[in-house]
Scaffold this active site. Structure first.
Site, mmCIF file in Angstrom:
data_model
loop_
_atom_site.group_PDB
_atom_site.id
_atom_site.type_symbol
_atom_site.label_atom_id
_atom_site.label_comp_id
_atom_site.label_asym_id
_atom_site.label_seq_id
_atom_site.Cartn_x
_atom_site.Cartn_y
_atom_site.Cartn_z
ATOM 1 N N TYR A 142 0.978 -1.326 -0.039
ATOM 2 C CA TYR A 142 0.085 0.098 0.132
ATOM 3 C C TYR A 142 0.884 1.245 -0.040
ATOM 4 C CZ TYR A 142 -4.672 -1.981 0.623
ATOM 5 O OH TYR A 142 -6.051 -2.646 0.554
ATOM 6 N N LYS A 193 3.056 -15.154 1.861
ATOM 7 C CA LYS A 193 3.338 -16.152 0.485
ATOM 8 C C LYS A 193 4.647 -16.279 0.562
ATOM 9 C CE LYS A 193 1.172 -17.179 -2.867
ATOM 10 N NZ LYS A 193 0.717 -18.417 -3.431
ATOM 11 N N ASP A 226 -3.200 -18.012 0.149
ATOM 12 C CA ASP A 226 -4.245 -18.523 -0.772
ATOM 13 C C ASP A 226 -4.907 -20.013 -0.045
ATOM 14 O OD1 ASP A 226 -1.583 -19.978 -0.755
ATOM 15 O OD2 ASP A 226 -2.017 -20.615 -3.006
ATOM 16 N N ASP A 250 -6.396 -7.143 3.802
ATOM 17 C CA ASP A 250 -7.569 -6.563 3.083
ATOM 18 C C ASP A 250 -8.623 -7.615 2.518
ATOM 19 O OD1 ASP A 250 -9.010 -4.380 2.004
ATOM 20 O OD2 ASP A 250 -8.131 -4.635 0.086
ATOM 21 N N ASP A 254 -12.289 -9.365 4.288
ATOM 22 C CA ASP A 254 -13.650 -9.436 3.492
ATOM 23 C C ASP A 254 -14.222 -10.656 3.435
ATOM 24 O OD1 ASP A 254 -13.610 -6.618 3.010
ATOM 25 O OD2 ASP A 254 -14.025 -6.644 0.835
HETATM 26 C C1 IPM Z 1 -10.420 -1.125 3.667
HETATM 27 C C2 IPM Z 1 -10.787 -0.794 2.215
HETATM 28 C C3 IPM Z 1 -9.678 0.177 1.958
HETATM 29 C C4 IPM Z 1 -8.405 -0.452 1.860
HETATM 30 C C5 IPM Z 1 -9.707 1.192 0.858
HETATM 31 C C6 IPM Z 1 -11.089 1.919 0.891
HETATM 32 C C7 IPM Z 1 -8.708 2.068 0.505
HETATM 33 O O1 IPM Z 1 -10.827 -1.718 1.271
HETATM 34 O O2 IPM Z 1 -10.369 -0.622 4.557
HETATM 35 O O3 IPM Z 1 -10.543 -2.478 3.429
HETATM 36 O O4 IPM Z 1 -8.055 -1.060 0.799
HETATM 37 O O5 IPM Z 1 -7.911 -0.676 2.954
HETATM 38 MG MG MG Z 2 -10.864 -3.648 2.295
#
Ligand code: IPM
Ligand code: MG
Length: 368
Positions: A142, A193, A226, A250, A254
């Protein structure tokens, strides 16, 4: 005692409407629990760009630096998708994380009993699920340099990002994971990884070294990212604490979030290092995004933001009792059958953002 400084950044999309419900809780705490905050508000993301031409102004950054904690709604939307990188709404959020040095992102994924069958996985795979993902938040690809898009002499374009981690960056995030595991199931999965990336190999070696030196009571397993994605949807309850880098964190958070049935339920905390007084800079935000498709319609789920506020009460202000009150109220409202659209189930009552907020307040009144 002077009131703690709380900076509220509602942001874009559904941010302002879910944050409005938190403001009602803040009022309630002042009236019913004699717990007051010195609240200020600011803009971040696309709304800041529209007003000031940048996704975060120096003034707002300064407010964040002075605050005891920041609560953020969400940023972004299609309206700003074509802006140059440096002006995108997300840069506002990334700058807050970076400049406040919030290297530790805590993303719990837990399943409320009332919502266990809202998961896309079979109910018995997720009932009672309680995972804590500890994501490194200020390093890795990032922020790594070099980065950019360049045009080569032959006219072809080349995009570059750099995945980079140092020993100290790895050790401080692993410490957070091991400390949390000590208060939970005493198990850490470290995810990278190492089979293809040197930074992953370093990650693996440093985490193992730290475990052997200072956390012999914690069971540590290394897992490729993975495989971890696969294991999360296969047998998610094998996990207690997962520690991983910025990008894998990230993705995996999710994935873990969706196990619980709705992104609309999950809070997060981003913490910096403790200062001499033990205080940490901190930013709290729901895991979900700005959901521009449903913004402004009073149908968004405010619970993730309310639960983020509960995390703030616990981690930044040491108000365990008030945090638990709020979490208990959320649980009670769900048990009572109230649902926003994103977590709607057959036979339940579908309610608006505002009504959800009101119901939480009613539960809180009953609880005290
Ligand atoms: C998160 C989001 C952010 C990230 C974006 C909005 C920059 O996806 O907080 O998970 O990638 O960190
Ligand atoms: Mg995210």
């Amino acid at each position: 005692m002077t009131a703690k400084k709380l900076l509220i950044l509602p942001g874009d999309g559904i941010g302002p409407e879910v944050m409005a419900q938190v403001l009602r809780i803040i009022d309630w705490l002042a009236k019913k629990r004699q717990l007051s905050f010195d609240v200020s508000e600011g803009l971040v993301g696309g709304c800041s760009y529209d007003k000031h031409g940048v996704p975060l102004t120096e003034e707002t950054m300064e407010l964040a630096q002075q605050a005891d904690a920041v609560l953020l709604g969400a940023v972004g939307g299609p309206k700003w998708d074509t802006l140059p990188f440096a002006l995108k709404p997300e840069r506002g959020l990334l700058r807050l994380r970076k400049d406040l040095k919030l290297f530790a992102n805590l993303r719990p994924a837990f399943v409320f009993d009332a919502l266990a069958d809202a998961s896309s996985l079979k109910t018995d795979l997720v009932r009672g699920l309680d995972i804590m993902i500890v994501r490194e938040l200020t390093g890795g690809v990032y922020f790594g340099e070099p980065r950019g898009i360049e045009t080569l002499p032959n006219g072809e374009r080349r995009g570059v990002n750099t995945q980079v981690y140092t020993t100290s960056e790895i050790v401080r995030i692993a410490e957070v994971a091991f400390e949390l595991a000590r208060k939970r199931g005493k198990k850490v999965h470290s995810v990278e990884k190492a089979n293809v990336m040197e930074s992953g190999l370093l990650w693996r070696e440093e985490v193992q070294k730290l475990r052997d030196a200072r956390y012999p009571d914690i069971a540590l397993e290394h897992m490729y990212a993975d495989n971890c994605a696969m294991q999360l949807v296969r047998t998610p309850k094998q996990f207690d604490v997962i520690v991983t880098d910025n990008l894998f964190g990230d993705l995996l958070s999710d994935c873990a979030a969706m196990l619980t049935g709705s992104l609309g339920m999950l809070p997060s905390a981003s913490l910096g290092a403790a200062d001499a007084n033990g205080a940490r800079k901190a930013l709290y935000e729901p895991v979900h995004g700005s959901a521009p498709d449903i913004a402004g319609r009073d149908i968004a789920n405010p619970l993730a933001t309310l639960l983020s506020f509960a995390m703030m009460l616990r981690y930044s202000f040491d108000k365990e009792e008030d945090a638990t009150l709020l979490e208990t109220a959320v649980k009670a409202v769900l048990d009572g059958g109230m649902r926003t659209g994103d977590i709607m189930q057959p036979g339940m009552a579908k309610v608006s953002t505002t009504v959800m907020g009101e119901s939480i307040l009613r539960e809180l009144d009953k609880l005290i």
